[in-house]
Scaffold this active site. Structure first.
Site, PDB file in Angstrom:
ATOM      1  N   TRP A  89      39.083 -50.820  27.195  1.00  9.15           N
ATOM      2  CA  TRP A  89      38.761 -49.390  27.272  1.00  9.15           C
ATOM      3  C   TRP A  89      38.346 -48.858  25.911  1.00  9.15           C
ATOM      4  O   TRP A  89      37.408 -48.065  25.819  1.00  9.15           O
ATOM      5  CB  TRP A  89      39.909 -48.583  27.878  1.00  9.15           C
ATOM      6  CG  TRP A  89      40.036 -48.825  29.346  1.00  9.15           C
ATOM      7  CD1 TRP A  89      41.111 -49.354  30.011  1.00  9.15           C
ATOM      8  CD2 TRP A  89      39.038 -48.582  30.363  1.00  9.15           C
ATOM      9  NE1 TRP A  89      40.843 -49.453  31.361  1.00  9.15           N
ATOM     10  CE2 TRP A  89      39.589 -48.984  31.602  1.00  9.15           C
ATOM     11  CE3 TRP A  89      37.746 -48.068  30.346  1.00  9.15           C
ATOM     12  CZ2 TRP A  89      38.892 -48.886  32.817  1.00  9.15           C
ATOM     13  CZ3 TRP A  89      37.039 -47.974  31.548  1.00  9.15           C
ATOM     14  CH2 TRP A  89      37.608 -48.376  32.754  1.00  9.15           C
ATOM     15  N   ASP A 160      42.828 -41.567  24.105  1.00  9.13           N
ATOM     16  CA  ASP A 160      42.602 -41.753  25.538  1.00  9.13           C
ATOM     17  C   ASP A 160      43.933 -42.175  26.173  1.00  9.13           C
ATOM     18  O   ASP A 160      44.296 -43.342  26.148  1.00  9.13           O
ATOM     19  CB  ASP A 160      41.528 -42.841  25.732  1.00  9.13           C
ATOM     20  CG  ASP A 160      41.344 -43.228  27.199  1.00  9.13           C
ATOM     21  OD1 ASP A 160      41.996 -42.617  28.077  1.00  9.13           O
ATOM     22  OD2 ASP A 160      40.536 -44.154  27.457  1.00  9.13           O
ATOM     23  N   LYS A 184      45.585 -42.699  37.129  1.00 12.14           N
ATOM     24  CA  LYS A 184      46.501 -43.779  36.758  1.00 12.14           C
ATOM     25  C   LYS A 184      47.931 -43.276  36.781  1.00 12.14           C
ATOM     26  O   LYS A 184      48.709 -43.622  37.649  1.00 12.14           O
ATOM     27  CB  LYS A 184      46.158 -44.307  35.359  1.00 12.14           C
ATOM     28  CG  LYS A 184      44.718 -44.745  35.201  1.00 12.14           C
ATOM     29  CD  LYS A 184      44.525 -46.219  35.456  1.00 12.14           C
ATOM     30  CE  LYS A 184      43.052 -46.625  35.566  1.00 12.14           C
ATOM     31  NZ  LYS A 184      42.221 -46.275  34.419  1.00 12.14           N
TER      32      LYS A 184
HETATM   33  C1  LIG Z   1      40.927 -46.260  33.775  1.00  5.87           C
HETATM   34  C2  LIG Z   1      40.712 -45.948  32.374  1.00  5.87           C
HETATM   35  C3  LIG Z   1      39.514 -45.352  31.914  1.00  5.87           C
HETATM   36  C4  LIG Z   1      38.358 -45.027  32.822  1.00  5.87           C
HETATM   37  O1  LIG Z   1      38.711 -44.079  33.752  1.00  5.87           O
HETATM   38  P1  LIG Z   1      37.673 -43.367  34.750  1.00  5.87           P
HETATM   39  O2  LIG Z   1      38.410 -42.121  35.105  1.00  5.87           O
HETATM   40  O3  LIG Z   1      37.497 -44.304  35.893  1.00  5.87           O
HETATM   41  O4  LIG Z   1      36.415 -43.115  34.024  1.00  5.87           O
HETATM   42  C5  LIG Z   1      39.403 -45.081  30.572  1.00  5.87           C
HETATM   43  N1  LIG Z   1      40.389 -45.350  29.720  1.00  5.87           N
HETATM   44  C6  LIG Z   1      41.559 -45.909  30.117  1.00  5.87           C
HETATM   45  C7  LIG Z   1      42.635 -46.194  29.113  1.00  5.87           C
HETATM   46  C8  LIG Z   1      41.756 -46.222  31.461  1.00  5.87           C
HETATM   47  O5  LIG Z   1      42.898 -46.788  31.857  1.00  5.87           O
END
Ligand SMILES: *Cc1c(COP(=O)(O)O)cnc(C)c1O
Length: 348
Positions: A89, A160, A184
């Site tokens: 990511w 993030d 998540k």
């Molecule tokens: C799943 C995830 C993303 C991407 O998420 P989307 O909402 O599908 O764009 C980005 N960063 C992390 C750490 C993630 O776990």
């Protein structure tokens, strides 16, 4: 997972929200009912994370991936941003941001160790002033790597938190910008939570598309256009549930306990193996390998039959990965460890 209490409440209110004869899905995003939902969601998140009044809270579209670009468009239009690369990511965030302004500097990575840990503070480039921001991924979802510390840097800190928001206490005042896709660790897909300091927002360059423009979204209360109303409603219910469970302090204790049970089993057996260094192991995503990869398919089939789902590792890394987000109860983790013990016994 979503907490069962949340799903039951959503079910009970599905056809008739607060005796209106309407579903929340059928209501205008400008109705007084929805005003109350979004206000409540914001308030609860503020309480849960102790978000100071110096920071704004937004519920936006497009998931975390959209933030990779929107962030860079508005804060890295000239000059350079710094990124720490701890896996897939962060790599995607770097790739997205590198096409804006003067691009990015990678100020720390463990790529040459196959991302088996987070870099230590000492391993980061020491000179971090003058960047537009420093970005990192506190929990790498696919690799299962958790930062055991908050990087100490001299430029605005951006993180993030998609896979670990609300899983443990964080001092929000250390961050200038936090984003997290809700699917998540909060639960419902369709929104991304953004927490940004007012000071940082004053440095932004206007986005071409007003839906992605942070200042416009703050002004419009996350409703520059129609937001994902049902996801915001569900997020509010998850926040309510978290508060009823004792907030982040309690869930964090439970998360550590869940992770400990699983890693203990993995570490005490010759049958299973964790590729991640102890200090950097995620509390949310636990990747592990079987001693014999030829048994992966059998393991997954039998796990499915035992109602233990989604255990396949990401297609890019293989092996297994147990995601044990906030809503996963302790019993779920215990059921997994019992299954793993029994599988090892029968297939030893
Ligand atoms: C799943 C995830 C993303 C991407 O998420 P989307 O909402 O599908 O764009 C980005 N960063 C992390 C750490 C993630 O776990």
């Amino acid at each position: 997972m979503l907490p069962e209490d949340v799903l039951l409440k959503a079910q009970a209110e599905l056809l008739d929200y607060e005796s209106t004869g309407m579903s929340i899905m059928e209501m205008s995003h400008r109705s007084a009912y929805f005003d109350e939902v979004i206000e409540s969601a914001k308030m609860r998140l503020r309480r849960l994370m102790s978000i100071p009044s110096t920071h704004e809270v937004m519920f936006l579209h497009g998931g975390a991936t959209t933030q990779f670009y929107a962030l860079a468009e508005q804060f890295n239009s000239s000059g350079v941003a710094a990124y720490i690369n701890t896996g897939q990511w962060s790599s995607k965030a770097i790739k997205a941001a590198s096409t804006y302004g003067g691009g990015v500097d990678v100020i720390g990575t463990t790529e040459d160790e196959n991302f088996c840990r987070a870099p230590t503070q000492d391993e980061l480039t020491q000179q971090t002033d003058g960047y537009n921001y420093v970005h990192y991924t506190p929990n790498e979802t696919i690799g299962g790597v958790r930062f055991p510390y908050v990087p100490d840097v001299s430029s605005p800190l951006v993180a993030d938190f998609s896979s670990s928001i609300l899983s443990e206490y964080i001092d929000v005042s250390k961050f200038d910008f936090i984003y997290a896709g809700a699917q998540k660790n909060i639960g419902p897909a369709g929104i991304v939570v953004v927490i940004a300091s007012k000071a940082f927002l004053t440095r932004s360059k206007k986005a071409k598309n007003p839906i992605f423009d942070y200042c416009a979204q703050v002004k419009g209360d996350s409703r520059v256009n129609t937001p994902s109303t049902y996801s915001i409603y569900l997020a509010n219910l998850v926040f309510e549930w978290l508060e009823s469970q004792g907030g982040v302090a309690h869930i964090s204790m439970l998360n550590q306990q869940k992770a400990k049970i699983l890693y203990s089993l993995i570490d005490s057996s010759d049958y299973y193996h964790s590729p991640i260094d102890r200090d950097s192991r995620s509390w949310m995503n636990v990747p592990f390998q079987l001693h014999d990869n030829n048994l992966n398919k059998k393991f997954l089939e039998e796990a499915d039959a035992a109602r233990l789902y989604n255990l396949a590792g990401h297609r890019s890394v293989g092996g297994m990965r147990a995601s044990i987000y906030n809503a996963m109860p302790l019993d779920g983790v215990i059921a997994l460890t019992e299954f793993m013990t029994e599988f090892a016994r029968q297939n030893g």
